[in-house]
Design an enzyme around this catalytic site. Sequence first.
Site, PDB file in Angstrom:
ATOM      1  CD  GLU A 428      -2.112   1.370   2.964  1.00  0.00           C
ATOM      2  OE1 GLU A 428      -1.681   0.567   3.804  1.00  0.00           O
ATOM      3  OE2 GLU A 428      -2.880   2.307   3.249  1.00  0.00           O
ATOM      4  CG  ASP A 505      -6.475   4.833   5.052  1.00  0.00           C
ATOM      5  OD1 ASP A 505      -5.840   5.888   4.978  1.00  0.00           O
ATOM      6  OD2 ASP A 505      -7.727   4.772   5.022  1.00  0.00           O
TER       7      ASP A 505
END
Length: 643
Positions: A428, A505
């Site tokens: 990510e 997230d």
Amino acid sequence: MEKYEHKYGADQIQVLEGLEAVRKRPGMYIGSTSVRGLHHLVYEIVDNCVDEALAGYCTEINIQIEPGNIICVEDNGRGIPVDIHAKTKISAAETVYTVLHAGGKFGGDSGYKVSGGLHGVGASVVNALSNWTEVTIQRDGGIYEMKFEKGKTVQSLTRIGDSDKTGTKVRFLADDTIFETTEYDYETLETRFREIAFLTKGLKITIEDLRGETPQKNEFHFEGGLISFVEYLNKNKEKIHKDPIYIEKNVNEVPVEISFQYTTAYSENIYSFVNNINTIEGGTHLEGFKRALTKTFNDYARNHNLLKDKDQNLVGEDIREGITAVISVKVKEPQFEGQTKTKLGNSEVTGVVQSAVNEALAEFLEENPGVAKTILEKCISAYRAREAARKARELVRRKSALESTTLPGKLADCSSKNPAECEVYIVEGDSAGGSAKQGRDRRFQAILPLWGKMLNVEKARADKIYGNDKLNPVILAVGAGIGSDFDISKIRYGKVIIMADADVDGAHIRTLLLTFFFRYMRPLIENGNVYLAQPPLYKLSKKGMQDVYCYTDEDLEKAYKDLAEKGIEREQLGLQRYKGLGEMNPEQLWETTMDPANRILIKVTMEDAIKADQIFTILMGDDIEPRREFIEKNAKYVKNLDV
Ligand code: 28F
């Protein structure tokens, strides 16, 4: 007080040998000595109560986790028989608890023995693997009690009082010299007992956690059985017809029970069970259901001119788009196959389920033309989308064929081309991606950085998936296609490792990717190729001392204790809490999270994927209410969840 004395005859020796065998190789009987094996102890005992319910004598089961992780299970069935066996001079009850596989209370006659995930090893295994077990039986006007320690009888069956009730109660403490942990996970047990209550219509199951300062209690009681199960699974989805369809039939002495309901989702959610065992790998019962569904809907569509003669037949994938279904069959001699022994092999069951569904569904559609039309309209539009997806895929293939590299630009590939030793980290964010590229071992480690919010796969049909710029790189990197085209033998990496932050997230990206793999690359999960990287949460440092990395809060406490024993106090130590991967330099990222010598990888199981899929549906589904509920429940992690 009457006490049954007995001599150590030959069969007593055999009993001791049997229980010794269990204690020597517990994994042979309950799969493992991890927390999963620990939970199997509870499932074995509860399955005996469920058998008593299926036989029609038990209506309630109460499970308690007492302080100290003592388990108490009680049912209101007939109570295990207490009569003394003429030959062995031992009561039936003591036999059930000391002789291996003695619990097969129903042979080939009327009832069915459901068996736990490990096919009913029986209560004697639980007894052998527990420090102590005590059994209290109420029947024939009396209360009887017997006690064991590690399988050995320390108190034979003794009548200790009168009672006008009937039932069986078992309390036991798992042997902590055998199990890695004896700490039960409430949510895991709660999930399994909710499932059993759905599968056993009308049975009331309560589970209670009396260990912590915040006791928990849940009660599951579903008169609707599988209908309630489908309603529960579809809770956060938009249904396209009001009531789940229900089929119940006994074919060749195989009870078949099925319920299903269509939603506006594009994925298919079919859960199948044999004797209450969740057959995650499917099998002949699932095959029979799929075939009957496709045949019946196509016949109906042709007979009612929803499909023209020139139209091709709808295929299974079109018919199952948006379906949520639960299939439950009971088979006397089930043959389990597959990697995790959760695939039903009995070939005769295919036809049994097929004929049950063909007949019942055809009748239902004739009687409910409105529902039939709504479902078929969805199937036909799925057919059209599939055509569009095929064209889109052709386009993507042609496009990528034209481009020199069919691999995504962002992929930093590894030099080895042997999938068995290669792994790809899906990372990510570009910053973490950058340090992963620098820190990695480029011989066998590839890096694919992903950026921003992934596509909301809940809303997009297959055709958008192919073209989507967020997921396309993942599809091309894995190299095995998606959906019905997916071919596991073509994967380019033996491990696909998701590396995201420990914050919300990161959780979002993990959920999206797991949902994507679950829906469009399911064999990748079934085959155990998907992993989660586990970055450290903390770093303890001190001048002249090697950095100490901690991966959980418990790790940190343990590190403090170990260092204190070496005379290094907490105050002397620098503590860094990692907020994200980006805070680690390439060497640290390599050393803590990528180096096979010390990294921690979590292998993703089908259960994880199913749970991610359910969470995903809540996060991405249409209903606002359940999303708010989910966020409030998980608020402590939420940073900027802008779904
Ligand atoms: C908390 C755990 O184990 N409940 C059980 C029964 C009832 C019968 C039974 C069990 C017959 C002789 C094999 C009673 N009356 N709860 C439980 N309830 N086992 S286990 O029979 C055992 C078989 O040995 C039962 C008439 N038939 C069966």
